[in-house]
Enzyme design. Structure first.
Site, short mmCIF file in Angstrom:
data_model
loop_
_atom_site.label_atom_id
_atom_site.label_comp_id
_atom_site.label_asym_id
_atom_site.label_seq_id
_atom_site.Cartn_x
_atom_site.Cartn_y
_atom_site.Cartn_z
N LYS A 260 30.44 27.36 -17.33
CA LYS A 260 30.25 25.81 -17.53
C LYS A 260 28.78 25.83 -17.93
O LYS A 260 27.98 24.76 -18.09
CB LYS A 260 30.08 25.71 -15.72
CG LYS A 260 29.45 24.49 -15.43
CD LYS A 260 29.08 24.75 -14.25
CE LYS A 260 27.65 25.47 -13.56
NZ LYS A 260 27.08 25.25 -13.43
N ASN A 261 28.29 27.03 -17.66
CA ASN A 261 26.49 26.29 -18.07
C ASN A 261 26.00 26.39 -19.09
O ASN A 261 25.50 26.14 -20.42
CB ASN A 261 25.60 27.83 -17.67
CG ASN A 261 25.30 27.88 -15.70
OD1 ASN A 261 25.79 27.02 -15.37
ND2 ASN A 261 24.99 28.15 -15.58
N CYS B 61 16.29 21.58 -4.76
CA CYS B 61 17.57 21.60 -4.03
C CYS B 61 18.21 22.40 -3.67
O CYS B 61 16.80 23.63 -2.94
CB CYS B 61 18.52 21.46 -5.93
SG CYS B 61 19.30 23.67 -5.93
N ARG C 135 12.67 24.84 -8.20
CA ARG C 135 13.51 24.40 -9.24
C ARG C 135 12.30 23.74 -9.93
O ARG C 135 12.83 21.92 -10.55
CB ARG C 135 15.24 23.61 -9.81
CG ARG C 135 15.72 24.90 -8.65
CD ARG C 135 17.31 24.45 -8.21
NE ARG C 135 17.93 24.88 -9.93
CZ ARG C 135 18.73 24.35 -9.95
NH1 ARG C 135 20.00 24.83 -9.55
NH2 ARG C 135 19.07 25.36 -11.15
N ASP D 31 23.40 34.50 -10.44
CA ASP D 31 24.57 33.94 -10.04
C ASP D 31 25.65 34.32 -9.42
O ASP D 31 27.33 33.86 -8.89
CB ASP D 31 24.85 33.38 -11.39
CG ASP D 31 24.18 31.78 -11.50
OD1 ASP D 31 23.19 31.57 -10.64
OD2 ASP D 31 24.36 30.76 -12.30
N ARG E 18 32.02 22.09 -8.33
CA ARG E 18 30.97 22.15 -9.46
C ARG E 18 31.46 22.83 -10.81
O ARG E 18 30.98 22.76 -11.44
CB ARG E 18 29.51 22.28 -8.60
CG ARG E 18 29.21 20.77 -8.73
CD ARG E 18 27.81 20.92 -7.52
NE ARG E 18 27.15 20.88 -9.16
CZ ARG E 18 25.83 21.29 -8.86
NH1 ARG E 18 25.09 21.76 -7.99
NH2 ARG E 18 25.62 20.99 -9.94
C1 UD1 Z 1 20.46 28.43 -15.33
C2 UD1 Z 1 21.59 28.57 -14.50
C3 UD1 Z 1 21.54 28.20 -13.17
C4 UD1 Z 1 21.01 29.90 -12.71
C5 UD1 Z 1 19.52 29.58 -13.81
C6 UD1 Z 1 19.25 31.59 -13.28
C7 UD1 Z 1 22.70 26.32 -15.95
C8 UD1 Z 1 22.91 24.16 -15.50
N1 UD1 Z 1 21.98 26.74 -14.74
O1 UD1 Z 1 19.77 27.42 -14.14
O2 UD1 Z 1 23.31 29.10 -12.95
O3 UD1 Z 1 21.31 30.69 -11.56
O4 UD1 Z 1 19.38 29.42 -15.09
O5 UD1 Z 1 19.84 32.59 -13.98
O6 UD1 Z 1 22.69 27.17 -17.06
N2 UD1 Z 1 11.53 27.39 -13.61
C9 UD1 Z 1 9.96 27.40 -13.38
N3 UD1 Z 1 9.63 26.50 -14.09
C10 UD1 Z 1 10.40 25.33 -15.07
C11 UD1 Z 1 11.82 25.77 -15.15
C12 UD1 Z 1 12.06 27.12 -14.39
O7 UD1 Z 1 9.10 28.06 -12.67
O8 UD1 Z 1 9.59 25.01 -15.88
C13 UD1 Z 1 11.31 28.76 -12.51
C14 UD1 Z 1 12.47 28.39 -11.52
O9 UD1 Z 1 11.98 28.20 -10.50
C15 UD1 Z 1 13.52 29.69 -11.38
C16 UD1 Z 1 12.93 30.74 -12.58
O10 UD1 Z 1 12.84 29.80 -13.46
O11 UD1 Z 1 12.84 30.58 -10.46
C17 UD1 Z 1 14.77 30.61 -13.53
O12 UD1 Z 1 14.98 29.17 -13.78
P1 UD1 Z 1 15.40 28.44 -15.28
O13 UD1 Z 1 16.46 29.58 -15.88
O14 UD1 Z 1 15.33 27.50 -15.42
O15 UD1 Z 1 17.13 28.03 -14.03
P2 UD1 Z 1 18.00 27.17 -14.99
O16 UD1 Z 1 18.28 26.92 -15.98
O17 UD1 Z 1 17.18 25.27 -13.79
#
Ligand code: UD1
Length: 420
Positions: free
Chosen positions: A22-23, A116, A121, A307, A399
């Site tokens: 999915k991701n 969320c 996030r 995950d 989802r």
């Molecule tokens: C993706 C995955 C999700 C998984 C996560 C971590 C998708 C659609 N979703 O989510 O299933 O749980 O990776 O493996 O691929 N952060 C910041 N600043 C930012 C972005 C992130 O501080 O600009 C922090 C977040 O709060 C979190 C960590 O970085 O603590 C990881 O987030 P991120 O890797 O960005 O997760 P997603 O891409 O949202």
């Protein structure tokens, strides 16, 4: 509303095919907007998030659909319309349309995703990356507005956290930027490699995807692509844990074990054998002895995936003794704990640690899913609980898992989806 009803106590047996990731699919679907022709992507899971991404792409004027696990995108009607909050709030990966809008129209407007259930996030790293490439970014009225009327220019970017989403967005931006971009402390997830491979097939020049330094040489244009999404390592991990918990033996096909090394090693410590049988087949063999308690810490890839944290905790509820599950990626990802405790588990939360006293018998109960992976953990617990478990709010499950209950039923579980 639908719910899932499980009668526990059946060891899983048999063979199951792993669906597409999915991701990986979500970022690749958005990447197809960078080309002008029609792209075709195979092995896209038919889950709610894929449908939401199609809805988003249709709102932007394109023709998008997923049928028989094949995604097609005809971007000929692509317009620079804003990506509305109603959709972005239901799926944060909608933010992946920001860059294609910016690159194709010189400006983009996408609703701010907000927090969320599993955490705040933030998207500061996404925006920092785009600004480094020359975009002007404004946050106003609940929307991100980005402008780059003269295109983007390559730059060196250091990510403060190895964010998957930020790495995706910067990759999408850098492939059509002028000159060279270096992303340092990039996310190394297999889904990033899959996206980079897709972008390369579209004409991009990318080196180092899968490592923490990715180098991109901008190109003039991208072409439409025929590509395939990698198998879903989180679905595979969930099924492997289900097999271990029920003391069954299953074979997973269409899945390369290399993407699940951390889980494989941790299962080995527990006493579960994960055996690679050829390139794309993995057998999960349960222990003859009791399940051992083993600590895990969630980390970015190649660390133990966040995950799979909830599902691992369900396994630890069965281990004889104490273990600690430490969540370092999301600050609020323990909502399954209260529900597992209602099923007889003994778990206490102390900061980022969940202290599990395993070995209590699990008993079937009515429980409520709070997020995607928490839903899976409750279903796993239901597979071993005495009596009947009902999991409500399974729209979370839908989802991201493609027919999980059907796959478990195929492996012998007494599980069904019911209305009401
Ligand atoms: C993706 C995955 C999700 C998984 C996560 C971590 C998708 C659609 N979703 O989510 O299933 O749980 O990776 O493996 O691929 N952060 C910041 N600043 C930012 C972005 C992130 O501080 O600009 C922090 C977040 O709060 C979190 C960590 O970085 O603590 C990881 O987030 P991120 O890797 O960005 O997760 P997603 O891409 O949202």
């Amino acid at each position: 509303m639908e719910k899932i009803v499980i009668q526990g106590g059946i060891p899983l047996q048999g063979q199951v095919h792993i669906s597409g990731s999915k991701n990986a699919a979500l970022s690749i679907m958005a990447a197809c907007l960078l080309a002008e022709g029609t792209s075709t992507i195979k092995n896209v899971p038919e889950v709610k998030d894929s449908k939401t991404m199609c809805e988003m792409l249709e709102i932007l004027g394109t023709k998008a659909q997923v049928k028989d696990n094949v995604f097609t995108l005809d971007p000929s009607g692509f317009t620079g319309r804003p990506a509305p909050y109603e959709l972005v709030k239901t799926m944060r990966a909608s933010i992946y349309v920001l860059v294609p809008l910016l690159v194709r129209f010189g400006q983009a407007q996408v609703a701010l995703p907000g927090g969320c259930a599993i955490g705040l996030r933030p998207i500061d790293q996404h925006l920092k990356g785009l600004e480094a490439l020359g975009a002007k970014v404004y946050l106003e009225h609940g929307y991100i507005r980005a402008e780059a009327p003269n295109g983007l220019t390559g730059n060196e970017i250091y990510l403060d956290v190895a964010s998957v989403g930020a790495t995706v967005n910067i990759l999408l931006a850098a492939v059509l930027a002028q000159g060279k971009t270096i992303i340092a402390h990039a996310a190394c997830e297999p889904e990033i490699v899959n996206l980079a491979d897709c972008l390369t097939a579209m004409g991009a020049k990318i080196k180092g995807a899968g490592s923490s330094t990715i180098k991109i040489e901008g190109v003039q244009q991208m072409k439409a692509v025929k590509f395939s999404v990698i198998p879903d390592r989180i679905e595979a991990g969930t099924l492997a844990l289900a097999s271990a918990m029920t003391r069954g033996e299953i074979k997973m096909t269409g899945f390369p074990l290399a993407h699940l090394t951390a889980l494989e090693r941790k299962l080995h410590e527990v006493g579960v054998a994960v055996i690679s049988e050829g390139e794309e087949q993995v057998r999960i063999q349960s222990p003859t002895e009791q399940i051992k308690p083993v600590d895990v810490v969630t980390l970015p890839y190649p660390g133990f995936p966040t995950d799979l944290q909830a599902q691992w905790m369900a396994l630890m509820c069965l281990a004889q003794g104490r273990s600690v599950v430490t969540e370092t990626v999301w600050e609020n990802r323990f909502m399954h704990v209260a529900e597992l405790n209602r099923m007889g588990a003994d778990i206490r939360i102390e900061g980022p640690n969940a202290l599990v006293r395993g070995g209590n018998p699990m008993s079937g109960a009515q429980v409520m899913a709070s997020d995607l992976r928490a839903s899976a953990a409750l279903i796993l617990a239901g597979l071993v609980a005495e009596g009947e478990t009902t999991v409500t709010r399974i729209y979370h499950l839908d989802r991201g898992y493609e027919h999980l209950e059907k796959k478990l039923a195929q492996l012998g579980a007494r599980i069904k989806r019911v209305k009401g």
